[in-house]
Design a protein around this motif. Structure first.
Motif, PDB file in Angstrom:
ATOM      1  N   TYR A 159      14.410  -6.142  17.368  1.00 52.14           N
ATOM      2  CA  TYR A 159      14.600  -7.513  17.336  1.00 52.14           C
ATOM      3  C   TYR A 159      14.764  -7.955  18.914  1.00 52.14           C
ATOM      4  N   VAL A 160      14.243  -9.333  19.102  1.00 54.95           N
ATOM      5  CA  VAL A 160      14.876  -9.429  21.224  1.00 54.95           C
ATOM      6  C   VAL A 160      15.336 -11.258  21.095  1.00 54.95           C
ATOM      7  N   VAL A 161      16.252 -11.140  21.964  1.00 56.88           N
ATOM      8  CA  VAL A 161      17.182 -12.413  22.147  1.00 56.88           C
ATOM      9  C   VAL A 161      16.253 -12.330  23.470  1.00 56.88           C
ATOM     10  N   HIS A 162      15.908 -13.680  24.471  1.00 59.20           N
ATOM     11  CA  HIS A 162      15.553 -13.533  25.820  1.00 59.20           C
ATOM     12  C   HIS A 162      16.642 -14.434  26.385  1.00 59.20           C
ATOM     13  N   PRO A 213       6.478 -12.684  21.921  1.00 63.49           N
ATOM     14  CA  PRO A 213       6.564 -14.258  21.791  1.00 63.49           C
ATOM     15  C   PRO A 213       7.719 -14.547  20.521  1.00 63.49           C
ATOM     16  N   VAL A 214       8.043 -15.281  20.606  1.00 64.19           N
ATOM     17  CA  VAL A 214       8.840 -16.018  19.626  1.00 64.19           C
ATOM     18  C   VAL A 214       7.960 -16.387  17.816  1.00 64.19           C
ATOM     19  N   GLU A 215       6.902 -16.831  18.154  1.00 63.04           N
ATOM     20  CA  GLU A 215       6.533 -16.559  17.306  1.00 63.04           C
ATOM     21  C   GLU A 215       6.447 -15.535  16.116  1.00 63.04           C
ATOM     22  N   ARG A 216       6.418 -15.302  16.569  1.00 65.55           N
ATOM     23  CA  ARG A 216       6.727 -13.376  16.010  1.00 65.55           C
ATOM     24  C   ARG A 216       7.287 -12.960  14.807  1.00 65.55           C
ATOM     25  N   GLY A 217       8.450 -14.182  15.211  1.00 62.25           N
ATOM     26  CA  GLY A 217       9.390 -13.725  14.114  1.00 62.25           C
ATOM     27  C   GLY A 217      10.798 -12.873  14.406  1.00 62.25           C
TER      28      GLY A 217
END
Length: 314
Positions: A159-162, A213-217
């Motif tokens: 998981y990623v926090v940008h 991208p944020v859209e990936r969930g």
């Protein structure tokens, strides 16, 4: 048929240095079920070679948690040559390799070429998951190419926090002199020229958005300015992404956090903070940054300024 062990859930905190990633990661590590490990990509150099202090205050070599993890990961034989692993990572993660990374992705190949050391890296995360049993390992290694290495390692669910910060504030912070607090000396953190910190800001932030991208969930974007203004809200949003209990944050006020020691291996000096910590916006750059420096950074980062919601006038 017996199911294998569940993959280790890793929260990769991505972006550029001096953007508030350490304090955010440390707070997230206070959530029940989460464990902050700092910038784990640096463990080979700053842990095994230089024996910096763990977030718990002990030298890395004497921290009971990391001693047990290393023993479990490498079956008591000791880690692989840390000089070789560190050198390999430094080479593979260089910003100059970005064009070839993008080309590899367009050709359907791994963004960062696989290397035998990847198995040794994966072993640390697996051992952490097996010994400490965190629901989430919070890794603030930041560099997007390292995140692409983690993404394809077996046994890891990424998981990623940008985290994004105003590039002028970021560049100003890179010019500050900061004592690391990692050893019994006056060693200071690396400082960067304006052009270099500005180039890193553009490249790394756009890459994070391109790759996750944020859209990936599985990605959430947090602006530093919004985080320090409403930290509880930001932490609760990330907790929900990870299926952690958002009602059990470490906040004792809207901006005050009760910090327990962590086992972070590298990061900003504030990883050593403990007790009651109050978050305040770092706005010194607005009054102390020379106008010429602001103009230079604004010109270098102009497309990203607007894209990530920052005013040209600051």
């Amino acid at each position: 048929m017996t199911a294998g062990p569940a993959p280790a859930k890793v929260l990769f905190v991505a972006g550029t240095g001096r953007s508030g990633t350490t304090i955010l990661s440390t707070i997230l590590g206070q959530l029940p079920g989460a464990m902050a490990v700092g910038e784990l990509r640096y463990v080979w150099e700053r842990g095994f070679l230089e024996d910096h202090r763990c977030g718990c205050g002990m030298p890395f070599s004497r921290c009971p948690v990391w001693t047990a993890v290393v023993d479990r990961a490498y079956r008591g034989e000791g880690p692989p040559d840390p000089v070789a692993v560190s050198r390999d990572l430094l080479s593979r993660l260089r910003i100059l390799r970005i064009p070839s990374m993008v080309l590899r992705q367009l050709r359907g190949r791994p963004v960062v070429p696989p290397h035998p050391h990847d198995e040794r890296i994966a072993a640390l995360y697996t051992a952490l998951a097996e010994l400490e049993h965190p629901a989430v390992i919070v890794d603030s290694s930041k560099l997007p190419p390292y995140g692409k290495i983690l993404e394809r390692l077996p046994g890891i669910e990424l998981y990623v926090v940008h985290v994004v910060r105003d590039p002028r504030a970021n560049a100003f912070s890179w010019r500050r002199v900061k004592v690391t607090g990692d050893r019994d000396d006056d060693a200071t953190m690396e400082r960067l020229e304006l052009w270099r910190s500005s180039a890193m800001w553009v490249v790394w932030n756009y890459l994070v958005e391109f790759w996750w991208p944020v859209e990936r969930g599985r990605t959430v974007r947090v602006r530093y300015e919004d985080f320090v203004d409403r930290p509880r809200e930001a932490v609760e949003r990330i907790a929900r992404l990870l299926d952690l209990d958002a009602s059990r944050t470490p906040f004792v006020g809207e901006r005050s956090v009760s910090m327990q020691p962590t086992h972070t291996v590298a990061g900003n000096p504030n990883r050593h903070d403990r007790g009651l910590v109050t978050l305040r916006p770092d706005e010194e750059w607005r009054r102390a940054m020379p106008r010429l420096h602001r103009v230079v950074v604004s010109l270098f980062t102009l497309p990203g300024l607007r894209h990530f919601g920052y005013s040209l006038r600051g």
